[in-house]
Design an enzyme around this catalytic site. Structure first.
Site, mmCIF file in Angstrom:
data_model
loop_
_atom_site.group_PDB
_atom_site.id
_atom_site.type_symbol
_atom_site.label_atom_id
_atom_site.label_comp_id
_atom_site.label_asym_id
_atom_site.label_seq_id
_atom_site.Cartn_x
_atom_site.Cartn_y
_atom_site.Cartn_z
ATOM 1 N N CYS A 175 0.843 -1.207 0.000
ATOM 2 C CA CYS A 175 0.000 0.000 0.000
ATOM 3 C C CYS A 175 0.875 1.253 0.000
ATOM 4 O O CYS A 175 1.525 1.551 -0.987
ATOM 5 C CB CYS A 175 -0.978 -0.062 1.176
ATOM 6 S SG CYS A 175 -2.355 1.078 0.987
ATOM 7 N N HIS B 289 -3.502 -5.672 1.098
ATOM 8 C CA HIS B 289 -2.826 -5.905 2.390
ATOM 9 C C HIS B 289 -2.829 -7.378 2.776
ATOM 10 O O HIS B 289 -3.735 -7.811 3.505
ATOM 11 C CB HIS B 289 -3.554 -5.128 3.489
ATOM 12 C CG HIS B 289 -3.349 -3.657 3.448
ATOM 13 N ND1 HIS B 289 -2.319 -3.021 4.099
ATOM 14 C CD2 HIS B 289 -4.041 -2.685 2.811
ATOM 15 C CE1 HIS B 289 -2.378 -1.716 3.884
ATOM 16 N NE2 HIS B 289 -3.414 -1.484 3.106
ATOM 17 N N GLU C 268 -1.099 -8.754 4.992
ATOM 18 C CA GLU C 268 -0.914 -8.886 6.455
ATOM 19 C C GLU C 268 -2.246 -8.775 7.194
ATOM 20 O O GLU C 268 -2.323 -9.112 8.372
ATOM 21 C CB GLU C 268 0.097 -7.838 6.959
ATOM 22 C CG GLU C 268 -0.424 -6.421 7.129
ATOM 23 C CD GLU C 268 -0.538 -5.641 5.829
ATOM 24 O OE1 GLU C 268 -0.368 -6.244 4.741
ATOM 25 O OE2 GLU C 268 -0.816 -4.427 5.896
#
Lengths: 233, 84
Positions: free
Chosen positions: A86, A203, A205
């Site tokens: 990002c 994302h 994560e």
């Protein structure tokens, strides 16, 4: 393999990244402050998501000149692994480590939702463990994620296999409707020509834990974490 | 010699400017439907100390290409004004 997560003022996905690498994968991982110049012997540098320097001027433009970025650029030039998610992707584009730029979303919205992406090929250190054709459900959260590069650059990137992830629907079909931000050719993630620097807008994560009811991001982390194994093959 | 640089940075003409598009849409709401194709950029001013105008121009170009503008998505132009 030791991971380093760089923290800029305004980074806000650093702890998520540390949690996945350190707790989920039990890998050595350390925080690196943007004003420092010591990469502390890390083998893999991650630039996390967030709003570094409040996105002032342009997303990633000011972080690109933080002291640690000089070291990260040298590290990448010597073949070190670097990944940006990002805002991290935006910083990598601003720094010239990755080609292209990320523009304001075509539909003017800040897009915060689960989307699907699929790996273009498995012949990369950042896609190796992603099953062919599988649509991964990964969240995005950005207002400026419309990938752009000029025609000659894009052509060369396609030829070199530098497009690693494209937005697709849940069946893995790359369609205009599945493109959340107007990115050229549905591009969600790219790497540099040498293949050691990688950036993506979604994302992973935030999609690597049963507690979050989404573990598709692990296919991407599997690729990163088992990098050494792949390289020895 | 000290100069003020007045810098205009605009999104490249070939690229969609969603901000400009949104502002264009609002023109109708203020009763000005004849206004079209609004594009939104940035205006930056800065002060610079240099031996002469050519040297100042070189430094401002440097600032624009390295930091203030991203030439993949933007264009820039500027003029210098000597300060008293």
């Amino acid at each position: 393999m030791k991971f380093g997560v760089v923290i800029f003022p305004g980074s806000n996905c650093d702890d998520d990244m540390l949690h996945v690498l350190g707790d989920t994968y039990s890998k050595p991982v350390t925080k690196l402050w943007h004003k420092d110049r010591d990469l502390q012997g890390c083998d893999f540098i991650v630039l996390p998501g967030g709003f570094s320097f409040g996105d002032y001027l342009r997303s990633g433009a000011l972080a690109r000149y933080s002291p640690i970025m000089e070291e990260v650029i040298d590290f990448a030039a010597n073949g070190g692994f670097v990944m940006g998610v990002c805002n991290g992707f935006q910083i990598l584009c601003e720094s010239g480590l990755l080609p292209g730029a990320l523009l304001r979303n075509e539909n003017r919205l800040f897009q915060c939702e689960n989307v699907h992406i699929k790996a273009e090929h498995a012949n990369s250190r950042f896609t190796a463990h992603v099953p062919a054709g599988k649509a991964l459900k990964i969240p995005i959260a950005h207002g400026e994620g419309r990938y752009h590069a000029d025609a000659a650059t894009l052509n060369a990137m396609n030829k070199n296999g530098q497009i690693l992830y494209r937005y697709c629907n849940e069946n893995g079909e790359v369609t205009p409707k599945a493109n959340p931000n107007g990115s050229l050719e549905n591009i969600a993630g790219v790497c540099n020509e040498a293949g050691n620097v990688f950036g993506m807008m979604p994302h992973p994560e935030r999609a690597a834990s049963e507690d979050l009811s989404n573990t598709d991001g692990r296919y991407i982390f599997d690729s990163l974490v088992y990098l050494g194994v792949i390289m020895e093959k | 010699m000290k100069y003020t640089a007045h810098i205009n940075i605009m999104p490249q003409k070939a690229l969609l400017d969603p901000q400009g598009k949104a502002v264009t849409g609002s023109m109708k709401n203020i009763g000005l439907p004849e206004i079209e194709n609004v594009r939104v950029g940035k205006h930056i001013t800065l002060e610079i100390d240099a031996a002469n105008e050519a040297a100042a121009k070189g430094k401002v170009d440097d600032a624009c290409t390295k930091l203030l503008a991203n030439l993949i998505m933007e264009t820039y132009e500027f003029h210098l004004q000597p300060m008293n």
